[in-house]
Scaffold this active site. Structure first.
Site, PDB file in Angstrom:
ATOM      1  N   HIS A   1       0.858  -1.189   0.000  1.00  0.00           N
ATOM      2  CA  HIS A   1       0.000   0.000   0.000  1.00  0.00           C
ATOM      3  C   HIS A   1       0.894   1.239   0.000  1.00  0.00           C
ATOM      4  O   HIS A   1       1.016   1.942   0.996  1.00  0.00           O
ATOM      5  CB  HIS A   1      -0.945  -0.012   1.207  1.00  0.00           C
ATOM      6  CG  HIS A   1      -2.248  -0.679   0.901  1.00  0.00           C
ATOM      7  ND1 HIS A   1      -3.137  -0.161  -0.005  1.00  0.00           N
ATOM      8  CD2 HIS A   1      -2.794  -1.828   1.351  1.00  0.00           C
ATOM      9  CE1 HIS A   1      -4.195  -0.962  -0.089  1.00  0.00           C
ATOM     10  NE2 HIS A   1      -4.012  -1.979   0.711  1.00  0.00           N
TER      11      HIS A   1
ATOM     12  N   ASP B   1      -4.744   1.928   1.900  1.00  0.00           N
ATOM     13  CA  ASP B   1      -5.105   1.209   3.132  1.00  0.00           C
ATOM     14  C   ASP B   1      -5.675   2.197   4.147  1.00  0.00           C
ATOM     15  O   ASP B   1      -6.679   1.917   4.820  1.00  0.00           O
ATOM     16  CB  ASP B   1      -3.888   0.459   3.705  1.00  0.00           C
ATOM     17  CG  ASP B   1      -2.643   1.348   3.856  1.00  0.00           C
ATOM     18  OD1 ASP B   1      -2.594   2.455   3.258  1.00  0.00           O
ATOM     19  OD2 ASP B   1      -1.711   0.938   4.575  1.00  0.00           O
TER      20      ASP B   1
ATOM     21  N   TYR C   1      -7.250   9.095 -17.237  1.00  0.00           N
ATOM     22  CA  TYR C   1      -8.145   9.813 -16.333  1.00  0.00           C
ATOM     23  C   TYR C   1      -8.319  11.271 -16.761  1.00  0.00           C
ATOM     24  O   TYR C   1      -7.420  11.895 -17.303  1.00  0.00           O
ATOM     25  CB  TYR C   1      -7.610   9.767 -14.900  1.00  0.00           C
ATOM     26  CG  TYR C   1      -7.575   8.370 -14.314  1.00  0.00           C
ATOM     27  CD1 TYR C   1      -8.373   7.354 -14.847  1.00  0.00           C
ATOM     28  CD2 TYR C   1      -6.761   8.065 -13.239  1.00  0.00           C
ATOM     29  CE1 TYR C   1      -8.347   6.079 -14.321  1.00  0.00           C
ATOM     30  CE2 TYR C   1      -6.724   6.788 -12.710  1.00  0.00           C
ATOM     31  CZ  TYR C   1      -7.514   5.795 -13.249  1.00  0.00           C
ATOM     32  OH  TYR C   1      -7.485   4.541 -12.722  1.00  0.00           O
TER      33      TYR C   1
ATOM     34  N   GLU D   1       0.124   7.342  11.580  1.00  0.00           N
ATOM     35  CA  GLU D   1      -1.283   6.957  11.779  1.00  0.00           C
ATOM     36  C   GLU D   1      -2.099   8.017  12.519  1.00  0.00           C
ATOM     37  O   GLU D   1      -3.330   7.916  12.569  1.00  0.00           O
ATOM     38  CB  GLU D   1      -1.342   5.602  12.493  1.00  0.00           C
ATOM     39  CG  GLU D   1      -0.888   4.459  11.579  1.00  0.00           C
ATOM     40  CD  GLU D   1      -0.675   3.152  12.302  1.00  0.00           C
ATOM     41  OE1 GLU D   1      -0.337   3.181  13.504  1.00  0.00           O
ATOM     42  OE2 GLU D   1      -0.839   2.099  11.660  1.00  0.00           O
TER      43      GLU D   1
END
Ligand code: ZN
Ligand code: ZN
Length: 421
Positions: free
Chosen positions: A119, A124, A322, A398
């Protein structure tokens, strides 16, 4: 601090719920990080997501949308419109070099090649954040004036060769319909900002990305007797230089920037043989649809004329990728005070345009959308030199997850309250 216009659920309630969900959000993120799956292969990830939404009592949980996508619908206790938020679930063919206890050791096949899986773009974190938002909002659903749709999408980093997927297929398979979505929000974590910072831009923010492939056919001859053939290497070189004049000499650069890059130049097998063929491949990045079309035309025209002048034949193929990621100006203006309230005004700032691309643009073509960046570099590291997204050393602090949960939750609640009619 309470939101001035939301009698339905206060910032304090959202913050308390996000704080409570944080340990689980971190655990989900680590679980996904240790078990990454490539585009259109997010089977395990999708099951964890779908099980979670069902356990929260969602009104509907649709699986296998665009192969492995999950679309969840949470109806609030009060009448109102429908707002969507999106997370992407796919990892990249990158072998992880970050030393964390939940480091990915997964290997798999990608387009016929053996590769590590990581990831490395932070999807994630996006998936875990949106699961956290689901938990926060499900816990206060009686006070929600409208419906929140959760789009967990596969293959943002493009599906394997020969397969369809990503946001385009999600839209084609009706993820924005029944109930019809009126606005969509999404975020991306980025190492270019420290944790706590948020970046955004009104209007065009990320580029369109189109691939071009050029095949030049000359006439093979001995390298010592070039006059007996047509040299596609020299003509290919002229094409490379010709393409560099498109942005520098044909485009109005006061309107928007653009990029034309040749990344592949293949031809020949030996120093004294002029080959028959040469292949070039490259990418076109723009921030404006008209410029995008114009550059595509220039690539075709210039290549054809240069080849013709040298006596070679050219074939040019342009594969549309895209679209430009365009933040709806009205929705952006509306969103910034909400982000400022949650993150602190000083932590929310305008970013420079980014020449990378995002298939969030697909949703924005259908409904007004707002996409923003959330910093993920820990305070003790320098964001300016931190390993970028897609690096095998991409590292996520995190502590950024909670800000993602709080902002996406507040944007949903505030938007529904402001648009309940
Ligand atoms: Zn990426
Ligand atoms: Zn990404």
């Amino acid at each position: 601090m309470n939101a001035p216009d939301t009698p339905f659920a206060s910032d304090a309630a959202v913050a308390a719920a996000a704080d409570k969900a944080e340990p689980r959000v971190i655990a989900w993120r680590r679980d996904f990080h240790q078990n990454p799956e490539l585009g259109n292969r997010e089977v395990r990830t999708a099951k964890v997501v779908a099980d979670h939404l069902r356990a929260l009592g969602f009104d509907s949980v649709r699986e296998k949308v665009a192969h492995t996508g999950v679309v969840g619908v949470l109806k609030g206790g009060l009448p109102g419109p429908v707002v969507a938020r999106r997370a992407d679930m796919d990892a990249l063919p990158v072998a992880e070099e970050v030393d964390v206890p939940f480091k990915s050791k997964v290997r798999t096949q990608w387009n016929g090649m053996d590769c590590g899986v990581m990831h490395a773009c932070g999807h994630d974190a996006h998936t875990a954040i949106l699961m956290g938002v689901a938990e926060v909002l499900a816990g206060m659903r009686e006070r929600i004036p409208g419906t929140v749709k959760f789009l967990f999408q596969p293959a943002e980093e493009t599906p394997p060769v020969g397969e369809e997927g990503g946001a385009k297929l999600m839209v084609e398979q009706g993820c924005l319909r029944d109930p019809d979505v009126a606005a969509v929000f999404g975020l991306h974590i980025t190492s270019i900002y420290p944790t706590g910072k948020i970046g955004y831009r009104s209007g065009p923010m990320m580029a369109s990305a189109d691939r071009f492939r050029i095949f030049l056919r000359g006439v093979q001859t001995h390298g010592a007797m070039p006059w007996r053939g047509i040299d596609p290497i020299v003509i290919g070189s002229q094409v490379v230089l010709g393409l560099q004049t498109i942005v520098s000499r044909r485009m109005d650069i006061t309107k928007e920037p653009s990029v034309v890059t040749v990344g592949v130049f293949q031809g020949g097998v030996r120093q004294n043989i002029i080959p028959d063929d040469v292949k070039l491949e490259g990418t076109i990045r723009t921030f404006d649809e008209a410029q995008r079309t114009e550059i595509q035309e220039h690539v075709k025209h210039l290549t054809t004329m240069i080849a013709q002048a040298g006596g070679a034949k050219a074939q040019v193929f342009i594969d549309r990728g895209y679209d430009v990621t365009v933040n709806h100006p009205g929705l952006t203006d509306w969103s910034i005070p909400v982000l400022g309230r949650i993150a602190g005004d000083a932590n929310v700032s305008v970013v420079d345009k980014i020449c990378g691309s995002e298939d969030f643009s697909c949703y924005q073509k259908e409904v007004p959308g707002f996409f923003y960046f959330v910093g993920c570099t820990p305070p003790d590291r320098d964001a300016a030199t931190a390993a970028p997204n897609h690096s095998p050393r991409f590292f996520v602090d995190e502590n950024c997850l909670k800000l993602g949960v709080k902002t996406l939750s507040a944007l949903a609640l505030d938007w529904l309250a402001a648009n309940r009619g």
